[in-house]
Design a protein around this motif. Structure first.
Motif, mmCIF file in Angstrom:
data_model
loop_
_atom_site.group_PDB
_atom_site.id
_atom_site.type_symbol
_atom_site.label_atom_id
_atom_site.label_comp_id
_atom_site.label_asym_id
_atom_site.label_seq_id
_atom_site.Cartn_x
_atom_site.Cartn_y
_atom_site.Cartn_z
ATOM 1 N N ASN A 28 18.718 -18.714 -27.384
ATOM 2 C CA ASN A 28 17.991 -20.292 -27.584
ATOM 3 C C ASN A 28 18.911 -21.146 -27.547
ATOM 4 O O ASN A 28 18.587 -22.319 -26.968
ATOM 5 N N ILE A 29 20.389 -20.962 -27.988
ATOM 6 C CA ILE A 29 21.415 -21.942 -27.643
ATOM 7 C C ILE A 29 21.437 -22.077 -25.994
ATOM 8 O O ILE A 29 21.547 -23.315 -25.687
ATOM 9 N N ASP A 30 21.851 -21.029 -25.320
ATOM 10 C CA ASP A 30 21.593 -20.974 -23.838
ATOM 11 C C ASP A 30 20.635 -21.739 -23.225
ATOM 12 O O ASP A 30 20.958 -22.877 -22.304
ATOM 13 N N GLN A 31 19.375 -21.780 -23.781
ATOM 14 C CA GLN A 31 18.209 -22.373 -23.261
ATOM 15 C C GLN A 31 18.264 -23.699 -23.583
ATOM 16 O O GLN A 31 18.021 -24.867 -22.833
ATOM 17 N N HIS A 32 18.801 -24.146 -24.876
ATOM 18 C CA HIS A 32 18.921 -25.422 -25.347
ATOM 19 C C HIS A 32 19.839 -26.253 -24.550
ATOM 20 O O HIS A 32 19.686 -27.489 -24.162
ATOM 21 N N ILE A 33 21.007 -25.792 -24.305
ATOM 22 C CA ILE A 33 22.074 -26.682 -23.536
ATOM 23 C C ILE A 33 21.744 -26.570 -22.037
ATOM 24 O O ILE A 33 22.248 -27.322 -21.347
ATOM 25 N N THR A 34 20.689 -25.683 -21.663
ATOM 26 C CA THR A 34 20.301 -25.969 -20.245
ATOM 27 C C THR A 34 19.174 -27.147 -20.149
ATOM 28 O O THR A 34 19.366 -28.035 -19.292
ATOM 29 N N ASP A 35 18.265 -27.205 -21.237
ATOM 30 C CA ASP A 35 17.345 -28.074 -21.299
ATOM 31 C C ASP A 35 17.057 -28.338 -22.566
ATOM 32 O O ASP A 35 16.102 -27.605 -23.030
ATOM 33 N N ALA A 36 17.812 -29.230 -23.118
ATOM 34 C CA ALA A 36 17.668 -29.717 -24.963
ATOM 35 C C ALA A 36 16.316 -29.840 -25.424
ATOM 36 O O ALA A 36 15.871 -29.389 -26.393
ATOM 37 N N SER A 37 15.188 -30.277 -24.447
ATOM 38 C CA SER A 37 13.925 -30.442 -25.107
ATOM 39 C C SER A 37 13.018 -29.148 -24.953
ATOM 40 O O SER A 37 12.036 -29.222 -25.438
ATOM 41 N N SER A 38 13.444 -28.049 -24.476
ATOM 42 C CA SER A 38 12.708 -26.890 -24.328
ATOM 43 C C SER A 38 12.548 -26.248 -25.567
ATOM 44 O O SER A 38 11.778 -25.430 -25.765
ATOM 45 N N VAL A 39 13.935 -26.366 -26.250
ATOM 46 C CA VAL A 39 13.668 -25.403 -27.642
ATOM 47 C C VAL A 39 13.163 -26.435 -28.850
ATOM 48 O O VAL A 39 12.347 -25.939 -29.596
ATOM 49 N N VAL A 40 13.613 -27.778 -28.970
ATOM 50 C CA VAL A 40 13.370 -28.411 -29.833
ATOM 51 C C VAL A 40 12.917 -29.780 -29.245
ATOM 52 O O VAL A 40 13.642 -30.750 -28.939
ATOM 53 N N GLY A 42 11.666 -33.542 -28.661
ATOM 54 C CA GLY A 42 11.844 -34.704 -29.348
ATOM 55 C C GLY A 42 13.235 -34.709 -30.089
ATOM 56 O O GLY A 42 13.524 -35.671 -30.952
ATOM 57 N N ASN A 43 14.131 -33.841 -29.826
ATOM 58 C CA ASN A 43 15.490 -33.989 -30.393
ATOM 59 C C ASN A 43 16.284 -34.887 -29.761
ATOM 60 O O ASN A 43 16.211 -35.245 -28.572
ATOM 61 N N ARG A 44 17.362 -35.570 -30.214
ATOM 62 C CA ARG A 44 18.121 -36.639 -29.776
ATOM 63 C C ARG A 44 19.030 -35.838 -28.564
ATOM 64 O O ARG A 44 19.659 -36.695 -27.690
ATOM 65 N N MET A 45 19.573 -34.890 -28.581
ATOM 66 C CA MET A 45 20.397 -34.230 -27.840
ATOM 67 C C MET A 45 19.835 -34.316 -26.400
ATOM 68 O O MET A 45 20.675 -34.525 -25.415
ATOM 69 N N ALA A 46 18.576 -34.118 -26.287
ATOM 70 C CA ALA A 46 18.087 -34.232 -24.939
ATOM 71 C C ALA A 46 18.122 -35.708 -24.166
ATOM 72 O O ALA A 46 18.382 -35.854 -22.961
ATOM 73 N N ALA A 47 18.301 -36.715 -24.872
ATOM 74 C CA ALA A 47 18.583 -38.090 -24.501
ATOM 75 C C ALA A 47 20.052 -38.180 -24.127
ATOM 76 O O ALA A 47 20.477 -38.832 -23.218
ATOM 77 N N LEU A 48 20.767 -37.551 -24.874
ATOM 78 C CA LEU A 48 22.395 -37.597 -24.752
ATOM 79 C C LEU A 48 22.977 -36.789 -23.478
ATOM 80 O O LEU A 48 23.750 -37.065 -22.903
ATOM 81 N N PHE A 49 22.233 -35.576 -23.346
ATOM 82 C CA PHE A 49 22.204 -34.641 -21.980
ATOM 83 C C PHE A 49 21.173 -34.355 -21.184
ATOM 84 O O PHE A 49 20.677 -33.478 -21.505
#
Length: 69
Positions: A28-40, A42-49
């Protein structure tokens, strides 16, 4: 890897991250750093990356590092 999302004291996590219930795995980290909004969503990481980390070699290097922590 193995920690609950939004858990480290003193860091300003979004409410979405703190309330996600996610425990980080390499998958799920791999998925998150590929597309941050796919795992969580509404998180802020999606806006940063917004474009994530597209290169699999880069993601693998990040995961290898995180597994050492």
């Amino acid at each position: 890897v193995g920690r609950k999302a939004g858990y480290v004291p003193g860091f300003g996590y979004s409410d979405a991250m703190k309330n996600s219930g996610v425990t980080w795995t390499t998958a799920n980290i791999d998925q998150h750093i590929t597309d941050a909004s796919s795992v969580v969503p509404g998180n802020r990481m999606a806006a940063l990356f917004p474009n994530g980390v597209a290169d699999k070699k880069d993601r693998d290097a990040i995961l290898q590092y995180l597994e050492t922590l």
